[in-house]
Design an enzyme around this catalytic site. Structure first.
Site, PDB file in Angstrom:
ATOM      1  CE  LYS A 168      17.793   4.292   8.971  1.00  0.00           C
ATOM      2  NZ  LYS A 168      17.382   5.672   8.751  1.00  0.00           N
ATOM      3  CG  ASP A 198      18.162  12.205   4.418  1.00  0.00           C
ATOM      4  OD1 ASP A 198      18.430  11.137   3.840  1.00  0.00           O
ATOM      5  OD2 ASP A 198      17.979  12.283   5.648  1.00  0.00           O
ATOM      6  CE1 TYR A 256      14.776   8.338  11.871  1.00  0.00           C
ATOM      7  CE2 TYR A 256      16.484   9.949  12.292  1.00  0.00           C
ATOM      8  CZ  TYR A 256      15.856   8.760  12.598  1.00  0.00           C
ATOM      9  OH  TYR A 256      16.324   8.006  13.633  1.00  0.00           O
ATOM     10  NE  ARG A 301      39.931  13.520  16.891  1.00  0.00           N
ATOM     11  CZ  ARG A 301      40.826  14.510  16.798  1.00  0.00           C
ATOM     12  NH1 ARG A 301      40.800  15.354  15.800  1.00  0.00           N
ATOM     13  NH2 ARG A 301      41.764  14.629  17.711  1.00  0.00           N
TER      14      ARG A 301
HETATM   15  C1  LIG Z   1      17.494   6.878   9.658  1.00  0.00           C
HETATM   16  C2  LIG Z   1      17.498   8.159   8.948  1.00  0.00           C
HETATM   17  C3  LIG Z   1      18.356   9.187   9.334  1.00  0.00           C
HETATM   18  C4  LIG Z   1      19.258   9.085  10.539  1.00  0.00           C
HETATM   19  O1  LIG Z   1      20.271   8.157  10.327  1.00  0.00           O
HETATM   20  P1  LIG Z   1      20.977   7.311  11.526  1.00  0.00           P
HETATM   21  O2  LIG Z   1      21.931   6.454  10.780  1.00  0.00           O
HETATM   22  O3  LIG Z   1      19.877   6.566  12.209  1.00  0.00           O
HETATM   23  O4  LIG Z   1      21.638   8.289  12.414  1.00  0.00           O
HETATM   24  C5  LIG Z   1      18.341  10.345   8.570  1.00  0.00           C
HETATM   25  N1  LIG Z   1      17.520  10.493   7.519  1.00  0.00           N
HETATM   26  C6  LIG Z   1      16.675   9.521   7.133  1.00  0.00           C
HETATM   27  C7  LIG Z   1      15.795   9.736   5.955  1.00  0.00           C
HETATM   28  C8  LIG Z   1      16.625   8.331   7.840  1.00  0.00           C
HETATM   29  O5  LIG Z   1      15.767   7.384   7.462  1.00  0.00           O
END
Ligand SMILES: *Cc1c(COP(=O)(O)O)cnc(C)c1O
Length: 400
Positions: free
Chosen positions: A195, A170, A98, A46
């Protein structure tokens, strides 16, 4: 070293006795300590794990950061960022984010006595006007999800720093291969590594990177205290995915550019949005701050029914939330990834209910164009289809 080289050329197994060519998976929760009073390099996964450490070092290097932290998901990464903001203060966030981020900000943070305000971050003056005395953090997506609005990161960084607040970006849509928010002045960069960084839809993961030692210390503390770090096997899969980031994205965005151009000429669609199109309102700004337009395209058909039918008529695009995988995906954000935003908020933010989001994969682009063409001509009104018939010749559909 250019980034495509860095992606495959890195220290993959430091201090390993056997010099394996690929990072081993240290699938262990605990490490034996040399004595009761003195620790070794690791004690508990952890808090730290050698597989995760290789990944985090590589992520920091790719972002031009001093430190990076990997989390069990993108949401866990964003959750860690929100821990930087003390109770009684405020986060100012983009108004096109998101859906899961909106859910965290609107439903969890008020319980922690952190206020959240929203602004259109593509308008620097609107952001300046929205910053208040309690604002501590500005959270931005560019291009935004799903409307693909572009925000000026250098201008927002300057504004944030003049007001003494942190800028977190982000950057999931672009990855460090295409955009480096820290170089543009951001304090923190976040990814849903689920992604493009992973690229294969085979795990969830999140990343936060920073150049600030102080912020790094707080993030490491939160990651350990809350137990949100990425597991060793997922860290290993992510390390493997990252190696092919450049070749995947090069192909994906070349495909996306061709497809966006085709869609933008289609008479049956009411809107097509892609930062790589010259008529996108953020096109010039995007080209100044990023090396490519990515591989997500939004379009509108004029009705929710037509959009749903279109998505269902596609054969090579699976109906799937998420994006960034090698396979093409299609979704209706208002029914899927952004359904956690209440309908009245979606309306207030002009998020079109008929919006279709296409995430373009690495397939042969001619097959994708032919698939879109057959689906559009089946779904849109007959008069529109007739008008669009010559489109097939124009895009050069090929039999194999
Ligand atoms: C998918 C996504 C998230 C969240 O990520 P997870 O891996 O699904 O928890 C945050 N920001 C953006 C822009 C996303 O496309």
């Amino acid at each position: 070293m250019k980034i495509a080289t860095k992606l495959v050329n890195f220290e993959s197994s430091p201090h390993d006795l056997f010099s394996p060519a690929v990072t081993p998976i240290y699938q262990t929760s605990t490490f034996v300590q040399p004595s009761a009073t003195g620790g070794g390099s690791y004690d508990y996964s952890r808090s730290g794990n050698p597989t995760r450490a290789v990944l985090e070092t590589q992520l920091a290097r790719l972002e031009g950061a001093s430190h990076a932290y990997s989390f069990a998901s993108g949401m866990a990464a964003i959750g860690a960022i929100t821990r930087l903001v003390a109770a009684g203060s405020e986060i100012l966030a983009g108004d096109d984010l998101y859906g899961g981020t909106y859910r965290l900000l609107s439903q969890i943070l008020p319980r922690q006595d952190v206020a959240v305000k929203y602004a259109d971050t593509s308008d620097v003056d609107a952001v300046a006007a929205a910053i208040g005395p309690q604002t501590r953090l500005l959270l931005v997506e560019t291009p935004s999800n799903p409307l693909l609005r572009v925000s000026d990161l250098a201008a927002l960084a300057e504004l944030a720093h003049a007001k003494g607040i942190l800028l977190a970006v982000d950057s999931t849509f672009l990855t460090p291969y295409l955009q480096k928010p820290l170089e543009l002045g951001a304090d923190l960069v976040i990814h849903s590594a689920t992604k493009y960084l992973s690229g294969h839809s085979d795990r969830t993961a999140g990343v936060v990177a920073t150049k600030s030692k102080e912020l790094a210390g707080e993030l490491a503390f939160t990651q350990n205290a809350e137990g949100t770090a990425l597991a060793p096997f997922d860290a290993w899969l992510l390390l493997r995915g990252i190696k092919t980031l450049a070749v995947r994205l090069d192909r994906q965005q070349a495909n996306a550019q061709r497809i966006a151009e085709y869609l933008s000429r289609h008479p049956g669609l009411t809107a097509v949005s892609y930062p790589g199109l010259a008529d996108h309102p953020g096109h010039d700004l995007h080209c100044r701050q990023a090396r490519g337009a990515g591989a997500v395209i939004s379009l509108e058909t004029g009705s929710v029914e037509a959009s749903a039918k279109l998505v269902e008529a596609l054969q090579l695009f699976s109906i799937t939330v998420s994006f960034g995988s090698v396979g093409s995906l299609a979704s209706l954000p208002c029914r899927m990834s952004h359904a956690s935003i209440p309908p009245e908020v979606r309306r207030a933010r002009a998020l079109p209910e008929d919006l279709v989001r296409l995430a373009i994969g690495i397939e042969d682009v001619d097959d994708l164009l032919a698939d879109l063409d057959q689906a559009l001509s089946r779904v849109l009104k007959p008069d529109v289809c007739q008008r669009s018939a010559p489109m097939i010749a124009q895009v050069g559909v090929r039999e194999e």
